[in-house]
Design a protein around this motif. Sequence first.
Motif, PDB file in Angstrom:
ATOM      1  N   ASP A 127      48.711  24.980 -29.491  1.00 25.53           N
ATOM      2  CA  ASP A 127      48.424  25.009 -30.931  1.00 25.53           C
ATOM      3  C   ASP A 127      48.278  23.630 -31.571  1.00 25.53           C
ATOM      4  OD1 ASP A 127      48.571  27.823 -30.768  1.00 25.53           O
ATOM      5  OD2 ASP A 127      50.744  27.735 -31.066  1.00 25.53           O
ATOM      6  N   LYS A 128      48.074  22.607 -30.782  1.00 25.03           N
ATOM      7  CA  LYS A 128      47.805  21.262 -31.312  1.00 25.03           C
ATOM      8  C   LYS A 128      46.388  20.875 -30.928  1.00 25.03           C
ATOM      9  CE  LYS A 128      52.073  20.326 -32.659  1.00 25.03           C
ATOM     10  NZ  LYS A 128      52.444  20.280 -34.039  1.00 25.03           N
ATOM     11  N   ASP A 129      45.791  19.992 -31.701  1.00 19.48           N
ATOM     12  CA  ASP A 129      44.439  19.541 -31.388  1.00 19.48           C
ATOM     13  C   ASP A 129      44.457  18.282 -30.516  1.00 19.48           C
ATOM     14  OD1 ASP A 129      45.370  17.817 -33.355  1.00 19.48           O
ATOM     15  OD2 ASP A 129      43.443  17.700 -34.401  1.00 19.48           O
ATOM     16  N   TYR A 130      45.626  17.959 -29.986  1.00 18.91           N
ATOM     17  CA  TYR A 130      45.770  16.775 -29.137  1.00 18.91           C
ATOM     18  C   TYR A 130      46.766  17.049 -28.026  1.00 18.91           C
ATOM     19  CZ  TYR A 130      50.123  16.212 -31.736  1.00 18.91           C
ATOM     20  OH  TYR A 130      51.358  16.433 -32.292  1.00 18.91           O
ATOM     21  N   PHE A 131      46.716  16.184 -27.005  1.00 17.76           N
ATOM     22  CA  PHE A 131      47.746  16.116 -25.979  1.00 17.76           C
ATOM     23  C   PHE A 131      48.528  14.839 -26.256  1.00 17.76           C
ATOM     24  CE2 PHE A 131      44.185  17.874 -23.150  1.00 17.76           C
ATOM     25  CZ  PHE A 131      44.525  19.189 -23.415  1.00 17.76           C
ATOM     26  N   LEU A 132      49.797  14.830 -25.933  1.00 18.93           N
ATOM     27  CA  LEU A 132      50.600  13.625 -26.053  1.00 18.93           C
ATOM     28  C   LEU A 132      50.740  13.007 -24.669  1.00 18.93           C
ATOM     29  CD1 LEU A 132      52.283  11.738 -27.824  1.00 18.93           C
ATOM     30  CD2 LEU A 132      54.258  13.198 -27.360  1.00 18.93           C
ATOM     31  N   ILE A 133      50.305  11.766 -24.542  1.00 21.36           N
ATOM     32  CA  ILE A 133      50.387  11.046 -23.271  1.00 21.36           C
ATOM     33  C   ILE A 133      51.488  10.004 -23.394  1.00 21.36           C
ATOM     34  CG2 ILE A 133      49.197   9.524 -21.639  1.00 21.36           C
ATOM     35  CD1 ILE A 133      46.542  10.710 -22.721  1.00 21.36           C
ATOM     36  N   TYR A 134      52.361   9.976 -22.398  1.00 24.94           N
ATOM     37  CA  TYR A 134      53.405   8.966 -22.298  1.00 24.94           C
ATOM     38  C   TYR A 134      52.987   8.035 -21.171  1.00 24.94           C
ATOM     39  CZ  TYR A 134      56.260  12.751 -24.397  1.00 24.94           C
ATOM     40  OH  TYR A 134      56.759  13.761 -25.177  1.00 24.94           O
ATOM     41  N   ARG A 135      53.037   6.739 -21.442  1.00 21.73           N
ATOM     42  CA  ARG A 135      52.668   5.757 -20.420  1.00 21.73           C
ATOM     43  C   ARG A 135      53.824   4.775 -20.268  1.00 21.73           C
ATOM     44  NH1 ARG A 135      47.316   1.869 -20.526  1.00 21.73           N
ATOM     45  NH2 ARG A 135      47.892   0.623 -18.722  1.00 21.73           N
ATOM     46  N   SER A 136      54.412   4.752 -19.086  1.00 24.98           N
ATOM     47  CA  SER A 136      55.575   3.911 -18.835  1.00 24.98           C
ATOM     48  C   SER A 136      55.172   2.674 -18.041  1.00 24.98           C
ATOM     49  CB  SER A 136      56.612   4.718 -18.041  1.00 24.98           C
ATOM     50  OG  SER A 136      57.725   3.910 -17.749  1.00 24.98           O
ATOM     51  N   ASP A 137      55.732   1.539 -18.433  1.00 24.13           N
ATOM     52  CA  ASP A 137      55.536   0.327 -17.635  1.00 24.13           C
ATOM     53  C   ASP A 137      56.895  -0.350 -17.446  1.00 24.13           C
ATOM     54  OD1 ASP A 137      56.052  -1.203 -19.912  1.00 24.13           O
ATOM     55  OD2 ASP A 137      53.978  -1.757 -20.251  1.00 24.13           O
ATOM     56  N   GLU A 138      56.897  -1.625 -17.144  1.00 21.28           N
ATOM     57  CA  GLU A 138      58.134  -2.336 -16.815  1.00 21.28           C
ATOM     58  C   GLU A 138      59.213  -2.221 -17.893  1.00 21.28           C
ATOM     59  OE1 GLU A 138      58.640  -4.845 -14.160  1.00 21.28           O
ATOM     60  OE2 GLU A 138      56.889  -4.030 -13.144  1.00 21.28           O
ATOM     61  N   SER A 139      58.841  -2.370 -19.165  1.00 19.80           N
ATOM     62  CA  SER A 139      59.859  -2.407 -20.213  1.00 19.80           C
ATOM     63  C   SER A 139      59.552  -1.522 -21.421  1.00 19.80           C
ATOM     64  CB  SER A 139      60.052  -3.849 -20.686  1.00 19.80           C
ATOM     65  OG  SER A 139      58.833  -4.334 -21.225  1.00 19.80           O
TER      66      SER A 139
END
Length: 184
Positions: A127-139
Motif C-alpha cells: 500500500d505504499k508507492d515506494y520501496f524503502l532501501i537500506y544501504r549499509s557501509d562501514e559507518s
Amino acid sequence: MNNERYSMIRLFETFLEALSRLVDRDDHLFSLKKNSIAVSHRLAQHLEEVMFGELPAKEQEGFVVDLAYPLEERSLNPDILIHNRSNRAEERLMGVVCRSRYLTNQELLKLHALKSHLTLAVAFLPDKDYFLIYRSDESTLDYYHFYKEAKHCHLLRRRHISEIDESDRQQLRLAIAPKAGRPR
C-alpha cells in the motif's frame, strides 16, 4: 579508492535496474499474500540478468547469485547473495535482505554486520508507492525511497551506526503519520 567507489556506484545502479525490472515485469507478485520467496526469486533473476548479461564470461567467472545462502549462525542471512561461494566476505559482491515491512533496529545492526561490497535491504511495503532501501557501509546506514511509478531513487536520510540502539525496539521514525486510532 576511486575505482572502488565507482564499483560501488555501479553495483547500486545494477540493483536499481533490477528493482525497476521487478516492478515492470512482476508487479502482480506484490498483490499476493506470503510473496516473499517469489519476490526474492524474481529480484535475484533480474539481478543476474542485469549484472551478468553484458559481462564477458571471464569477468563473471566464479560469481553466482544464490537465494537464502546460509553464512553464519546467529547472523542475518541475505535473501539474495552474489558471491564466489568461497564464503569469504571479500568475495561477496552484494547481499540483499528482502522484507515486506520495515527492519527492526536489531535487524539493522545485523545488516551492518553482514559484510559484502554492497550490503542492502529492501522493504516492499504494501500500500505504499515506494520501496524503502537500506544501504549499509562501514559507518553509516542510508535510507532511500525507490518510487515504483517513476523508478526513481531518493536519499531520505543517513544515519550513523553508532546511533542505532539494539535495545530500542522501535524503527527509526521517518515522519510517517500513524494510522487513525493507533498510538505511535
